[in-house]
Design an enzyme around this catalytic site. Structure first.
Site, short mmCIF file in Angstrom:
data_model
loop_
_atom_site.label_atom_id
_atom_site.label_comp_id
_atom_site.label_asym_id
_atom_site.label_seq_id
_atom_site.Cartn_x
_atom_site.Cartn_y
_atom_site.Cartn_z
CB CYS A 176 -28.03 -31.66 7.86
SG CYS A 176 -28.32 -30.00 8.30
CB CYS A 224 -26.46 -23.42 9.12
SG CYS A 224 -26.96 -23.36 10.86
CB SER A 234 -29.10 -31.14 17.89
OG SER A 234 -29.77 -31.33 16.69
CD GLU A 267 -29.20 -29.90 1.41
OE1 GLU A 267 -28.74 -30.83 0.74
OE2 GLU A 267 -28.52 -29.20 2.16
CB CYS A 318 -36.13 -33.51 5.75
SG CYS A 318 -34.81 -32.51 6.48
CB CYS A 326 -23.54 -30.05 10.53
SG CYS A 326 -24.71 -29.39 9.34
CB CYS A 370 -23.20 -28.53 14.42
SG CYS A 370 -24.57 -27.66 15.22
S1 SF4 Z 1 -26.65 -29.23 12.47
FE1 SF4 Z 1 -28.27 -27.75 11.97
S2 SF4 Z 1 -27.81 -26.03 13.37
FE2 SF4 Z 1 -25.95 -27.27 13.31
S3 SF4 Z 1 -24.70 -26.33 11.66
FE3 SF4 Z 1 -25.93 -27.99 10.73
S4 SF4 Z 1 -27.74 -26.96 9.93
FE4 SF4 Z 1 -26.81 -25.57 11.42
#
Ligand code: SF4
Length: 364
Positions: free
Chosen positions: A338, A115, A220, A95, A108, A122, A119
């Site tokens: 995200c 990923c 982050s 995306e 973005c 997320c 995190c």
């Molecule tokens: S915030 Fe970024 S680094 Fe962390 S799990 Fe989501 S996509 Fe991955």
């Protein structure tokens, strides 16, 4: 199998052209046609001979991410769900988000499908890592988003590598794409207008510091202590705050360059005045500004900070000389943060139940 040209550097294009028995000067012509003139079809590259155009049509290809769906937001942002891969790479969905505002657009883009970093705030993390993107798939998202909005483009384009994935865990492809973005002969964006956002992959930060041409760096942070950060971002166990901040202190910032630390304010978790004071101490020896991103409540087990709490947190930082800005994510009604869209499309029940957006994605 035709050779993919999107994402190749000028030098790689030259090697390919020479391998066809053509003169090397043809390579910059193709590079120019592709990135400066936006000619994405060999037949339209009229600066090349008809014979070479035919040959390229047989032996090469230019493949862009395919738009599966567009999600326009009431705030003017457009979220794109793309399909990539399929011929010689694993199919995946990624995306990107196009965000127009005040004489500029911010785009973005993703650097990985899914990923592995995990995190806890997320939704991309819930996909796991599907695969790394190629340089062409990374820069291709940007080109498609710009082409799609050609009629309404403002003079300035900002790019944030803040979509799906951890860019520094797909270092080579990400940097190959960034070099095309920053190349005056390529997309010609300014280094301060391309921002790479990392969860804090220290070896990647160290490597980035050695690059002659590099994007701005956002980190982050999201916590004021190792204990907090371990709980929110397990990557902190591998690269704890002291190690991360030591890497930042050694990073060869250029004059007027600074780090952006992203701090998602989670109500009752990391948003107290004491947290703010700890953040000040953490950043004491780093040239930094902080983006404070209030969390929007959803089905993940966090709550929004109060308005007073957000302002008090910002005031502590500003009083102590740390520039701090409150940022709200764009496109929340279309899940423009995200990982949410891919999660929805893939039937993630957690994402599908959400009615708001994560606040991880912030823009200036
Ligand atoms: S915030 Fe970024 S680094 Fe962390 S799990 Fe989501 S996509 Fe991955």
């Amino acid at each position: 199998m035709p050779v993919e040209l999107l994402g190749k550097s000028a030098e790689e294009l030259r090697e390919f052209i020479v391998s066809l028995g053509e003169r090397p000067y043809r390579a910059p012509q193709i590079y120019h046609a592709l990135y400066k003139e936006g000619r994405f079809d060999f037949a339209a590259m009229t600066n090349l001979s008809a014979a070479l155009r035919d040959r390229l049509a047989q032996q090469a290809r230019i493949t862009f991410p395919r738009i599966l769906r567009r999600f326009p937001s009431v705030d003017g942002s457009i979220r794109y769900l793309f399909a990539i891969g399929g011929e010689d790479t694993k199919p995946a969905q990624i995306e990107a988000v196009f965000m127009p505002r005040d004489g500029r657009q911010t785009i973005c883009i993703s650097t990985q499908a899914g990923c592995a970093v995990d995190c806890h705030f997320c939704l991309t993390a819930q996909l796991g890592l599907i695969r790394n993107l190629t340089a062409g798939e990374i820069v291709g998202q940007l080109i498609v988003a710009l082409e799609e909005n050609r009629e309404q483009l403002a003079p300035q384009t900002n790019v944030v590598l803040m979509g799906q994935g951890e860019p520094l865990l797909n270092y080579d492809a990400t940097m190959a794409a960034v070099r095309i973005m920053l190349d005056p002969q390529g997309l010609a964006l300014g280094p301060r207008h391309v921002t790479l956002s990392t969860s804090g992959i220290v070896p990647g930060i160290e490597r980035l510091g050695q690059e002659k041409i590099r994007p701005s760096l956002a980190i982050s942070l999201n916590a004021s202590s190792d204990e907090q950060r371990d709980a929110l971002m397990p990557i902190n166990r591998k690269y704890p705050l002291a190690v991360l901040l030591a890497a930042c202190q050694k990073y060869p910032l250029r004059p007027r360059e600074y780090f952006t630390f992203e701090y998602v304010l989670l109500g009752g978790v990391n948003d107290s005045p004491e947290d703010a004071r700890r953040v000040v101490r953490l950043l004491a020896n780093v040239r930094a500004k902080v983006n404070l991103i209030p969390w929007n409540p959803g089905n993940l087990p966090y709550r929004a900070p109060t308005k007073e709490g957000i302002e008090a947190f910002q005031a502590v930082l500003v009083e102590k000389g740390v520039p701090a800005f409150i940022r709200f994510s764009r496109g929340q009604d279309v899940f423009a943060a995200c990982g949410q869209l891919a999660s929805m499309e893939m039937g993630n029940p957690l994402a599908a139940r959400r009615e708001d957006g994560l606040t991880q994605l912030s823009v200036e």
